[in-house]
Design an enzyme around this catalytic site. Structure first.
Site, short mmCIF file in Angstrom:
data_model
loop_
_atom_site.label_atom_id
_atom_site.label_comp_id
_atom_site.label_asym_id
_atom_site.label_seq_id
_atom_site.Cartn_x
_atom_site.Cartn_y
_atom_site.Cartn_z
N PRO A 69 0.88 -1.11 0.03
CA PRO A 69 -0.03 -0.17 0.05
C PRO A 69 0.97 1.36 0.01
CG PRO A 69 -0.40 -1.44 1.81
CD PRO A 69 0.76 -2.00 1.30
N HIS A 70 0.60 2.31 -0.87
CA HIS A 70 1.53 3.43 -0.70
C HIS A 70 0.56 4.73 -1.22
CE1 HIS A 70 1.58 1.68 -5.03
NE2 HIS A 70 1.24 3.08 -5.26
N GLY A 71 1.49 5.59 -1.02
CA GLY A 71 0.89 7.19 -1.65
C GLY A 71 1.62 8.19 -1.25
#
Ligand SMILES: [Zn+2]
Lengths: 155, 114
Positions: A69-71
């Site tokens: 998960p990333h951002g």
């Protein structure tokens, strides 16, 4: 990743060696709460929303039991990685349909450009392609074990 | 931070994500790593919904700035605007302004004190 060693980006208070959650949304929440508890973020909601939006673009569960998960957000002040593990695996809607056992959650400040964060993602996604390393990650029960795995794979 | 600023920040985060998925330079890198970016349309729908929650005048200001700059709203972390690096007036830092949305006099970007 410039000259910074991969292992130095990890902190003990940003690791969850036994996730309690069993569902995708609650896994994300549990990880974000840990970020808050460690003082990395002030507001859980921003980051949680951002991560959920990212999942709607396509699951970050890339298969092989690993998700990334990333951002990027202005709610985070520096490149941050959280490690989490679920020994028996959780359904993270991964691309191969298999349960996800290891999570690398990566956040980066949006005002600094995407380079560092893309480089870190690239480094971690390559790392899990090594079957031996992957097996060790599945079994990493504490920070020392994680450090050994990451340190041993750094150039 | 006031609710409408939070929505604005969330909108910007979403715009950054959409840009990463749209621009070939970044989307190719994600795809090379094995990420799928099929839900772009879904994301754009979510963006429209979020934008609706922001007061029109503020939203329009953001959209105008976002047309010029990759970052239209920025936190104040030092004594300079993180967008144009021009020094901010000391009046910015008086507590009376701490809950207001501020404007950089030089570049017009929206600034807030986190
Ligand atoms: Zn400025």
């Amino acid at each position: 990743m410039e000259s910074k060693k991969l292992v130095s980006l990890f902190q003990e208070d940003l690791c969850i060696f036994s996730l309690r959650s069993r569902k995708k949304s609650s896994v994300l929440l549990e990880m974000v709460r840990q970020l808050k508890a460690s003082g990395k973020i002030a507001d859980e909601r921003f980051i949680l929303e951002m991560l959920k939006n990212r999942e709607s673009l396509g699951s970050t569960g890339l298969g092989l039991g690993v998700a990334f998960p990333h951002g990027r957000s202005i709610a985070i002040s520096d490149l941050t990685v959280l490690f989490a593990r679920a020994a028996s695996g959780v359904d993270f809607e991964s691309l191969d349909g298999e349960p996800t056992r290891v999570f690398f959650l990566i956040l980066a400040p949006s005002e600094k450009g995407a380079e560092d964060y893309l480089a870190l993602l690239s480094q971690l996604t390559s790392l899990v392609q090594q079957p031996e390393t992957l097996k060790k990650l599945y079994e990493a029960k504490n920070f020392e074990a994680l450090q050994t795995i990451l340190g041993g794979n750094d150039e | 931070m006031r609710e409408e600023f939070k929505l604005l920040v969330a909108l910007q985060d979403l715009d950054i994500m959409i840009r990463e998925a749209e621009e070939k330079k970044t989307s190719d890198k994600f795809k090379d790593m094995g990420f799928q970016l099929d839900g772009l349309e879904e994301l754009q729908k979510g963006r429209a919904k979020l934008a609706e929650k922001i007061p029109v005048a503020l939203r329009n200001r953001y959209e105008r700035l976002a047309g010029h700059y990759s970052m239209a709203i920025l936190p104040v972390t030092g004594n300079k605007c993180l967008g144009c690096f021009v020094k901010l007036p000391t009046s910015f830092f008086s507590s009376a302004y701490s809950s207001e949305l501020l404007t950089c006099e030089n570049c017009g970007r929206l600034l807030f004190i986190p």
